[in-house]
Design a protein around this motif. Structure first.
Motif, PDB file in Angstrom:
ATOM      1  N   LYS A 111       0.838  -1.205   0.000  1.00 44.22           N
ATOM      2  CA  LYS A 111       0.000   0.000   0.000  1.00 44.22           C
ATOM      3  C   LYS A 111       0.869   1.250   0.000  1.00 44.22           C
ATOM      4  CE  LYS A 111      -4.077  -2.126   1.599  1.00 44.22           C
ATOM      5  NZ  LYS A 111      -4.036  -2.940   2.802  1.00 44.22           N
ATOM      6  N   GLY A 112       0.270   2.345  -0.497  1.00 45.17           N
ATOM      7  CA  GLY A 112       0.998   3.609  -0.623  1.00 45.17           C
ATOM      8  C   GLY A 112       1.543   4.137   0.686  1.00 45.17           C
ATOM      9  N   VAL A 113       0.824   3.854   1.783  1.00 51.53           N
ATOM     10  CA  VAL A 113       1.226   4.471   3.047  1.00 51.53           C
ATOM     11  C   VAL A 113       2.618   3.992   3.480  1.00 51.53           C
ATOM     12  CG1 VAL A 113       0.160   2.766   4.564  1.00 51.53           C
ATOM     13  CG2 VAL A 113       0.402   5.112   5.340  1.00 51.53           C
ATOM     14  N   ASP A 115       5.150   3.814   1.626  1.00 53.04           N
ATOM     15  CA  ASP A 115       6.086   4.765   1.033  1.00 53.04           C
ATOM     16  C   ASP A 115       6.339   5.915   1.990  1.00 53.04           C
ATOM     17  OD1 ASP A 115       7.039   3.890  -1.307  1.00 53.04           O
ATOM     18  OD2 ASP A 115       5.873   5.235  -2.582  1.00 53.04           O
ATOM     19  N   ARG A 116       5.261   6.360   2.622  1.00 50.38           N
ATOM     20  CA  ARG A 116       5.421   7.465   3.554  1.00 50.38           C
ATOM     21  C   ARG A 116       6.229   7.025   4.770  1.00 50.38           C
ATOM     22  NH1 ARG A 116       3.800  12.229   3.645  1.00 50.38           N
ATOM     23  NH2 ARG A 116       2.232  11.952   2.053  1.00 50.38           N
ATOM     24  N   PHE A 117       5.921   5.829   5.281  1.00 46.16           N
ATOM     25  CA  PHE A 117       6.697   5.347   6.428  1.00 46.16           C
ATOM     26  C   PHE A 117       8.179   5.294   6.079  1.00 46.16           C
ATOM     27  CE2 PHE A 117       2.698   2.824   7.726  1.00 46.16           C
ATOM     28  CZ  PHE A 117       2.203   3.935   8.376  1.00 46.16           C
ATOM     29  N   LYS A 118       8.468   4.868   4.838  1.00 45.22           N
ATOM     30  CA  LYS A 118       9.874   4.764   4.439  1.00 45.22           C
ATOM     31  C   LYS A 118      10.508   6.139   4.298  1.00 45.22           C
ATOM     32  CE  LYS A 118       9.517   0.397   2.000  1.00 45.22           C
ATOM     33  NZ  LYS A 118       9.189  -0.157   0.672  1.00 45.22           N
TER      34      LYS A 118
END
Lengths: 278, 341
Positions: A111-113, A115-118
């Motif tokens: 999921k896209g989220v 990417d944000r965590f990374k």
């Protein structure tokens, strides 16, 4: 939406931000980030109650089925099979529920989220460890239900409440440790289905080639040899001693040692492969 | 500590160079198998500007951005953000850069408010303050009414806004926007542009990718045009437009043989060379003003060149490429490809 950024906000100064930037994540921050990720996982569970199916139905169904199917054949009758079987079911349900950890992580990572965590300045282990902390709740439900179902069928654990409690705690700890294996599988596999497949291949031999459901003496020698070194056997024996006679045996130490070895190997492997995915 | 982020250099100063640039990249390379997605890109972004990376799908825009944001490994070359080496200090870079991806990176299972609170907590902001920031951002981005709805019910534009809001929680000095308006309706697009301008007014630096020439024109102080993993042009939007023209006159001649004669006429009238399209008998003429189209047509009539069809269009990305590289976004002109190598 018309007035987007309030004009009164102070200006962002890049140089200040560079000098204020921290160079690495402290252990305290790591813990807090992990707990925040656990909060997220718990929210997710609450909104997708089907995630609880495996930890609720499986202990109830398996306990009843195994008791009536194998009880007569293995122990003569259901009542005398229960002390042998309930710790076995305990181990099996906890291990099955930790398998879901890997599958769900894989689904989540797509999921896209993620990417944000990374892209966030957070410990790389937090997105992996967070869901595992939340999963403690699932293991607790699975373990408690197994014993409740046993009590309903007439199981009267000789170890009393403290013994049963200790057995549950040991099973939860084992489940949590082995979940790192499945987390690792989750970070290396290509899809959630692949995780499921690989996890099954790991899990079935581990649970069935153990002393969980049948006495080791009834097995052929070559099989008994594997069963004796299988960590699940140690968990089952330790849980039996605890629940049935409130005895803390050396098996507990073996179980804990095996768990620690698993964590030491698979936690760094998981983080490494999670980072490589980027 | 071994499983949290490690940095190799230990303590001491993180900032090495004195370039004073927000982003400084040299010879960035990213290879996926045999394919060189990014093939030696240099970028210099000055603090406080909006820098646009313009290119068609698959040009390597997103890959470049993801390498700079520490989301992808840099295979070769080097990059610095505010003087901090990207490869050596990923943790510092992550504190300086806010990333808004092409696909909204928010949690589908949470509400808008929960998303912003979660991200705030992860960034080390205490819970009450994280809640306050979430409320502020929801107001600023016109999402307060949808604040407690699950993201699954959000429109594309709302997701983009929430995604951008999430990138602003820690007020990072540098913001990456990957195709911020792709798939948005014109009104939402205009709002997004206003938001992006507001960021720069706040002191942020913005690096954005886009497929739209007019978006780069509207927003960017400077633009790099990227094709097949390489930078083919760089400059202000005005400089690009001088190369491309504000509009394009497309001519289809009745006689393909008259192309050289027609090209000569155009050269005489406008003082610039027309671009010959791959199909024979076609000419594309870059115009600074649409009015000049009439001059060209009259001159062609006087010269006795007969025309089958005429159209005046805004230059498309393909024409930008045609003008800048001599081939279209997927061009097949041997010579001009040679020049590009």
């Amino acid at each position: 939406m018309s007035t987007m950024i309030a004009p009164a906000r102070e200006t962002v100064r890049a140089a200040d931000r560079v000098s204020a930037a921290r160079r690495h994540v402290s252990p305290g921050e790591t813990l807090s980030q992990t707990l925040t990720m656990a909060w997220r996982a718990l929210k997710k569970m609450r909104r997708n109650p089907e995630q609880f199916f495996d930890v609720t139905f499986q202990p109830v169904l398996l306990t009843a089925m195994f008791a009536y199917i194998f009880g007569g054949a293995i122990a003569g009758d259901v009542a005398s099979y229960l002390p042998l079987m309930i710790p076995g079911i305990l181990a099996q349900t906890v291990l099955t529920s930790c398998m879901a950890t890997g599958t769900q992580l894989r689904e989540d990572m797509e999921k896209g989220v993620f990417d944000r965590f990374k892209s966030f300045p957070i410990a790389r282990i937090a997105p992996l460890a967070g869901p595992m902390v939340a999963d403690l709740l699932r293991y607790t439900i699975a373990a408690t239900l197994t014993f409740c179902m046993g009590l309903l069928l007439g199981y009267r654990p000789g170890g009393g409440a403290p013994g049963v409690f200790a057995a549950i705690v040991l099973a939860i700890f084992t489940g949590w440790s082995l979940a790192w294996v499945f987390t690792w599988v989750g970070t290396i596999a290509r899809s959630a289905q692949a995780v499921q497949g690989i996890s099954m291949m790991i899990l079935f031999p581990l649970t069935f080639l153990s002393n969980a459901f049948v006495p080791v003496e009834t097995l052929p020698d070559w099989l008994a040899a594997f069963v004796k070194i299988n960590p699940v056997s140690h968990l089952v024996t330790a849980a039996r001693d605890l629940a049935n006679s409130a005895l803390v045996t050396g098996e507990v130490a073996w179980t804990v040692l095996a768990c620690l070895i698993v964590i030491t190997i698979f936690a760094p492997l998981s983080v490494h492969s999670y980072k490589r995915h980027m | 500590m071994s499983i949290t982020e490690l940095d190799r250099a230990g303590g001491g100063a993180v900032v090495s160079g004195g370039t004073g640039l927000a982003v400084h990249a040299e010879g960035l390379v990213k290879t996926f198998g045999e394919h060189r997605a990014v093939d030696g890109i240099d970028l210099d972004v000055r603090p406080g500007e909006i820098f646009g990376v313009l290119g068609p799908n698959g040009a390597g825009k997103t890959t470049t951005l993801r390498m700079l944001a520490t989301l992808l490994k840099i295979d070769a070359g080097r990059a610095e953000i505010f003087g901090v080496d990207v490869v050596g200090n990923p943790h510092v870079i992550r504190q300086l850069v806010g990333v808004t991806g092409q696909y909204a990176s928010v949690d589908e299972h949470l509400t808008a408010r929960e998303n912003l609170w979660l991200f705030g907590r992860l960034l080390g902001i205490a819970s009450p303050r994280a809640r306050r920031i979430a409320t502020e951002l929801l107001e600023q981005f016109g999402l307060e009414e949808a604040a407690n709805k699950p993201i699954a019910q959000f429109s594309g534009g709302m997701r983009r806004r929430l995604d951008l809001a999430a990138s602003l929680i820690s007020r990072p000095p540098l913001i990456f926007l990957d195709e911020p308006t792709t798939g948005l309706d014109p009104r939402t697009r205009g709002q997004m542009w206003d938001t992006i301008r507001g960021l720069v007014a706040d002191g942020c630096t913005v690096l954005l990718t886009t497929q739209y020439l007019d978006e780069a024109d509207q927003l960017a102080d400077r633009v790099a045009v990227i094709d097949l993993g390489r930078k083919v042009a760089e400059g202000t939007p005005d400089e690009l437009k001088t190369a491309v023209g504000n509009s394009t006159l497309q001519l289809l001649l009745a006689e393909p043989g008259e192309v050289p004669a027609a090209a000569e006429v155009v050269r005489r009238v406008l003082g610039s060379d027309p671009v010959l399209s791959p199909e024979r008998g076609r000419l594309n003429v870059a115009l600074d003003q649409a009015d000049l189209a009439a001059d060209v047509l009259i001159a062609l009539r006087t010269a006795g060149v007969s025309i089958t069809s005429v159209s005046v269009a805004k230059p498309s990305l393909d024409e930008v490429f045609l003008a800048l590289t001599g081939h279209g976004a997927d061009g097949d002109d041997e010579n001009s490809r040679e020049e590009n190598r």
